[in-house]
Design a protein around this motif. Structure first.
Motif, short mmCIF file in Angstrom:
data_model
loop_
_atom_site.label_atom_id
_atom_site.label_comp_id
_atom_site.label_asym_id
_atom_site.label_seq_id
_atom_site.Cartn_x
_atom_site.Cartn_y
_atom_site.Cartn_z
N GLY A 169 -14.99 15.58 1.77
CA GLY A 169 -13.97 15.14 2.71
C GLY A 169 -13.18 13.95 2.20
O GLY A 169 -11.97 13.87 2.34
N PHE A 172 -13.10 11.13 -3.14
CA PHE A 172 -13.28 10.04 -4.10
C PHE A 172 -13.65 10.62 -5.47
O PHE A 172 -14.45 11.54 -5.55
CB PHE A 172 -14.39 9.10 -3.61
CG PHE A 172 -14.43 7.80 -4.33
CD1 PHE A 172 -13.56 6.78 -3.98
CD2 PHE A 172 -15.32 7.60 -5.38
CE1 PHE A 172 -13.58 5.58 -4.65
CE2 PHE A 172 -15.34 6.39 -6.06
CZ PHE A 172 -14.47 5.38 -5.69
N GLU A 197 -23.42 19.64 6.03
CA GLU A 197 -22.31 20.49 6.51
C GLU A 197 -22.15 20.52 8.04
O GLU A 197 -22.53 21.48 8.70
CB GLU A 197 -22.49 21.92 6.00
CG GLU A 197 -21.19 22.70 6.10
CD GLU A 197 -21.20 23.91 5.17
OE1 GLU A 197 -20.27 24.00 4.36
OE2 GLU A 197 -22.14 24.73 5.22
N GLY A 285 -23.86 13.39 8.50
CA GLY A 285 -23.12 13.76 7.30
C GLY A 285 -22.46 12.56 6.66
O GLY A 285 -22.14 12.57 5.47
N GLU A 286 -22.22 11.52 7.45
CA GLU A 286 -21.66 10.27 6.91
C GLU A 286 -22.74 9.63 6.06
O GLU A 286 -23.89 9.54 6.48
CB GLU A 286 -21.24 9.37 8.08
CG GLU A 286 -20.30 8.25 7.72
CD GLU A 286 -20.99 7.06 7.06
OE1 GLU A 286 -20.36 6.40 6.23
OE2 GLU A 286 -22.18 6.82 7.34
N GLU A 287 -22.37 9.16 4.88
CA GLU A 287 -23.42 8.85 3.91
C GLU A 287 -24.38 7.74 4.30
O GLU A 287 -25.58 7.84 4.02
CB GLU A 287 -22.81 8.60 2.52
CG GLU A 287 -21.70 7.57 2.49
CD GLU A 287 -20.94 7.61 1.16
OE1 GLU A 287 -21.09 8.57 0.42
OE2 GLU A 287 -20.21 6.64 0.90
N ASN A 322 -21.46 15.70 -2.33
CA ASN A 322 -21.42 16.91 -1.54
C ASN A 322 -21.85 18.12 -2.40
O ASN A 322 -21.73 18.10 -3.62
CB ASN A 322 -19.99 17.07 -1.03
CG ASN A 322 -19.69 18.45 -0.55
OD1 ASN A 322 -19.15 19.28 -1.26
ND2 ASN A 322 -20.06 18.72 0.68
N LEU A 503 -16.42 8.93 11.79
CA LEU A 503 -16.46 9.84 12.94
C LEU A 503 -15.48 9.37 14.02
O LEU A 503 -14.61 10.10 14.46
CB LEU A 503 -17.89 9.92 13.50
CG LEU A 503 -18.16 11.03 14.52
CD1 LEU A 503 -19.61 11.46 14.47
CD2 LEU A 503 -17.80 10.65 15.93
C1 LIG Z 1 -18.51 11.72 10.51
C2 LIG Z 1 -18.63 12.13 9.08
C3 LIG Z 1 -19.24 13.33 8.76
C4 LIG Z 1 -19.38 13.73 7.43
N1 LIG Z 1 -19.98 14.92 7.19
C5 LIG Z 1 -20.14 15.31 5.90
C6 LIG Z 1 -20.79 16.55 5.62
O1 LIG Z 1 -21.19 17.28 6.52
N2 LIG Z 1 -20.96 16.90 4.31
C7 LIG Z 1 -20.52 16.10 3.29
O2 LIG Z 1 -20.71 16.47 2.15
N3 LIG Z 1 -19.89 14.95 3.53
C8 LIG Z 1 -19.70 14.52 4.81
N4 LIG Z 1 -19.07 13.32 5.05
C9 LIG Z 1 -18.61 12.51 3.89
C10 LIG Z 1 -19.75 11.66 3.33
O3 LIG Z 1 -19.79 10.43 4.01
C11 LIG Z 1 -19.57 11.35 1.86
O4 LIG Z 1 -18.28 10.85 1.67
C12 LIG Z 1 -19.75 12.51 0.93
O5 LIG Z 1 -20.99 13.12 1.13
C13 LIG Z 1 -19.63 12.06 -0.50
O6 LIG Z 1 -19.71 13.14 -1.39
P1 LIG Z 1 -18.48 13.61 -2.26
O7 LIG Z 1 -17.85 12.37 -2.85
O8 LIG Z 1 -19.07 14.49 -3.27
O9 LIG Z 1 -17.54 14.30 -1.33
C14 LIG Z 1 -18.90 12.91 6.38
C15 LIG Z 1 -18.27 11.71 6.70
C16 LIG Z 1 -18.12 11.32 8.03
C17 LIG Z 1 -17.45 10.03 8.31
#
Ligand SMILES: Cc1cc2nc3c(=O)[nH]c(=O)nc-3n(C[C@H](O)[C@H](O)[C@H](O)COP(=O)(O)O)c2cc1C
Ligand code: FES
Lengths: 589, 171
Positions: A169, A172, A197, A285-287, A322, A503
């Motif tokens: 999402g 980065f 997810e 899901g937020e890290e 992710n 969120l």
């Molecule tokens: C409310 C919220 C829910 C999130 N849900 C997910 C999710 O379900 N799966 C996911 O991979 N990242 C989710 N993220 C993003 C993660 O915080 C994080 O940025 C991500 O896992 C980093 O991996 P990437 O850089 O490979 O994308 C979410 C962020 C927020 C703010």
């Protein structure tokens, strides 16, 4: 695979399994044995082919024939006709909805033609429960190359140069993130795969884990080598039992072959992976919330900095990636950064997997190069809108995103352009809506989700989203007014500015964006011009009683041969009466 | 003892099934980091007992050496955990977006009307618990209803009665 003359590949992803693909597999095995072909023909259980709306899917190799909507009762015919006599079973072939011709090869279908599969490369081609098959498709070669030929810095450089950005999402750059963790001091570091997810209506990550679990394990080990971590953890939702099972099998097999564990490829590098289960909370899901959840606590987010790369799991430097991000890593290592960065747009490289669902003909997983337009995805790959209805909007970015309307369908999609048109990439959920969908109800649906999932830690999100939801409820109950619309916008902007984590900061988006594109629908509610229930035209109703029988909540009354009446306060607007009425007497709200 | 809502809470851990507790104990013993694996312990507990009653939460808290309030805090945070007993069959309506835009809410209403219960409630005869869940990943079959583990796809309002009757007849 080589001793067999033919392979029957049956999809065993969640969608197809729900539609009895397990029984199809059993029937194939039994029937082939009965007929004495079990030594010549192998039945392979594969991961998701992606074309979920046409499932269960059976593919016969090497003929490359693709059967759709197969039922357990069709197995006999496929064996007798196709496998024994070499004739196609016409009736089970996919029919092109435009040309009305039967297509036997998947490469000729619009759904697959425009796709470019990197993250989904093995899904549907290999048996995910057999490490040998993964290895036969270059599996663990990237890890071997990294451990025997490359320094950690080189790995990070390749990933940086490829332009790979986070698919969870945020977008980065993955290589930069790995570099941060590498440079953080500490002898104990972690790699976390985010398989939470949470976007409801998205199933990319699950399909990758179910269809190609080793690709994630291998990429995690590479990330571990690059960043200096020896432990990996997959945080996965408990709602994904099949993916959990496949991962467990994959981890065991990799350990047995020495591809996880100590001294991998005799390189002196140790790496092992465990699973941690979630328990149904979107915010996890937020890290930072995810890390708290992994530590056995309530999954509440905390302020960044410190970023996980400095202080993450157990306070140690941690890389969180992710699933789909990781799924791109091995091909980048093997084919090089130039190959990867040649795909996509200026700022966004490679492909993106979308879970295309809702009111679109071809529901399924779609992987396309960045820069593909939404029109191509929805109308070419997706085959357009169901039942010849009119397209209204598409929601991307799930509960954090917004709607995109007809006028922006030709925008090439990447991280930046999709923000400019008022939505976001998100994790890849793509929900198509048609003329029948009520946008105020849709916005209410998303807000119901976020206010329910708000962890409660910060006030703007906890109380603010609730208040917004109440206003929407007031509007849809026809008890609101025009002032409510202003309040919605003010409150929405305030929450965006003040909430603690992603969120809350994005929760108002579905409301604000539907308000921007469909103000007339909000006004109709505010001015109380909408009706919520179905009605019956007494002039047309002949009293056949069909509607009363069909009504699931028994809110239609009337005597035989007399006009019927709907109790408007009890009507749930399901449309069952509208569907059964043969006299056009039921009026839509 | 009363909980914060003024309801009486049974905290007598002796009322719990001994055999199931033995299995739970063995699982907890097998864990190195017990506190960090609280969520896994709760998953195990729920799969053994069907739900997580207060006395079981207290038992787990004591076993791991955590305050009961922390255990309850975790249980109440995650929607996967339930503190109420469930009916013989659980009917889960997918309320993911793909199902929603295809009318899942209407089907959910029909289930509520037919069973005469609200969300997360059990029918009087203890046969069914009705609840909503998030995307089960079978969006191609939307709208989707799960009865226990069995998936029903492309469900229509008309089928609601049929599905319920099927399970009523089986018992
Ligand atoms: C409310 C919220 C829910 C999130 N849900 C997910 C999710 O379900 N799966 C996911 O991979 N990242 C989710 N993220 C993003 C993660 O915080 C994080 O940025 C991500 O896992 C980093 O991996 P990437 O850089 O490979 O994308 C979410 C962020 C927020 C703010
Ligand atoms: S939204 Fe219901 S299965 Fe995905």
């Amino acid at each position: 695979m080589s001793n067999y003359r033919m392979h029957v590949m049956v999809c065993a992803g969640t969608g197809c399994e729900a539609a009895e693909s397990k029984i199809i597999i059993e029937n194939f095995k039994e029937e082939l044995k009965l007929k004495g072909y079990d030594q010549e023909i192998q039945v392979v259980k594969t991961g998701c082919f992606g074309f979920c709306g046409q499932g269960p899917i059976v593919k016969i190799q090497p003929d490359n024939v693709f059967y759709v909507k197969v039922t357990p009762a069709d197995v006999k015919e496929i064996i007798e006709e196709h496998i024994i006599k070499g004739r196609r079973v016409e009736r089970l072939l996919f029919e092109d909805p435009k040309e009305k011709v039967k297509l036997e090869k998947h490469d000729n279908m619009d759904f697959y033609k425009k796709q470019y599969r990197i993250a989904l490369r093995n899904c549907g081609f290999i048996n995910p429960e057999d490490i040998e098959e993964y290895i036969a498709f270059e599996g663990y070669e990237a890890l071997g190359k990294v451990l025997t030929e490359m320094q950690p810095e080189d790995v990070i450089e390749i990933v940086k140069a490829s332009g790979l950005r986070g698919r969870g999402g945020g977008g980065f750059p993955a290589g930069v993130k790995w570099g941060f963790t590498k440079n953080s001091p500490g002898d104990e570091k972690y790699v976390i795969c985010n398989a939470d997810e949470g976007d409801p209506g998205a199933f990319m990550d699950r399909s990758i884990l179910e269809g190609d679990p080793h690709s994630i394990l291998e990429a995690m080990a590479i990330a571990g080598y690059a960043t200096g971590a020896n432990s990996g953890i997959v945080y996965i939702r408990a709602e994904y039992p099949l993916a959990i099972k496949r991962l467990e099998i994959a981890i065991d097999q990799a350990r047995e072959m020495g591809l996880l564990g100590e001294n991998i490829f005799e390189s002196g590098f140790d790496f092992d992976i465990i699973l941690k289960l979630g328990a149904g909370a979107f915010v996890c899901g937020e890290e930072t919330a995810l890390i708290h959840s992994m530590e056995g606590c309530r999954g509440e987010p905390t302020k960044k900095p410190p970023f996980p790369a400095e202080s993450g799991y157990r306070g140690k430097p941690t890389t969180v990636n992710n699933v789909e991000t990781l799924a791109n890593v091995c091909p980048i290592i093997l084919k090089g950064s130039e190959w990867f960065s040649s795909i996509g747009t200026e700022t966004s490289k490679g492909t993106k997997v979308f879970a295309l669902a809702g009111k679109v003909n071809n529901v399924g997983l779609v992987e396309v190069p960045m820069g593909t337009t939404l029109r191509e995805i929805i109308f070419e790959i997706g085959g357009g809108i169901c039942d010849g209805k009119k397209f209204k909007a598409v929601q991307t970015g799930g509960p954090s995103g917004g709607v995109i309307t007809e006028k922006d369908l030709d925008t090439p999609i990447d991280y930046e352009s999709i923000k400019e048109i008022g939505s976001m990439m998100g994790s890849g959920g793509m929900i198509v809506m048609d003329e029948d969908n009520d946008m105020v109800e849709i916005a209410k649906f998303y807000l119901d989700f976020t206010q329910d999932e708000s962890c409660g830690k910060c006030t703007p999100c906890r109380i603010g989203t609730k208040r917004m939801y109440e206003i929407l409820e007031r509007l849809t109950n026809l008890e609101g007014d025009m002032e409510d619309l202003e309040k919605l916008v003010d409150l929405g902007n305030m929450i965006k500015d003040t909430a603690l984590c992603g969120l809350g900061q994005t929760a108002p988006n579905p409301v604000l964006s539907t308000m921007r594109y469909f103000p007339e629908e909000y006004e109709a509610y505010a001015k109380r011009e909408k009706t919520k229930s179905y009605r019956i035209d007494p002039e047309k109703c002949i009293g056949c009683t069909l509607c009363a029988k069909a009504c699931p909540v028994n809110c239609i009354t009337g005597k035989v041969k007399e006009a019927h009446v709907i109790d408007e306060s009890a009507c749930i607007a399901c449309g069952a009466c509208f569907t059964v009425c043969k006299f056009d007497a039921v009026i839509k709200p | 003892m009363k909980n914060t809502k003024g309801k009486f809470v049974d905290l007598d851990t002796k009322k719990l099934d001994i055999e199931k507790l033995k299995e739970l104990d063995a699982y907890i013993e097998s864990l190195e980091d017990k506190e960090g694996n609280l969520i896994h312990v709760l998953h195990k507990g729920q799969s053994l007992f069907g739900y997580l009653p207060e006395n079981l939460q207290l038992y787990i808290a004591r076993k791991i050496g955590l305050p009961a309030s922390k255990v309850n805090g975790v249980v109440s945070f995650y929607s996967f955990f339930t503190q109420k007993p469930r009916g013989k069959h659980t009917i889960s309506m997918c309320m993911g977006t793909a199902c929603y835009v295809k009318g899942a809410d209407k089907i959910f209403d029909a289930f509520k009307a037919e069973l005469n219960v609200g969300n997360n409630e059990m029918t009087e005869d203890k046969m069914f618990t009705l609840k909503d869940i998030r995307c089960v990943g079978a969006c191609g079959l939307a709208p989707v209803v799960l009865v226990d583990d069995k998936v029903y796809g492309h469900v229509t309002v008309e089928q609601v009665k049929e599905i319920i009757d099927k399970y009523r007849k089986e018992d």
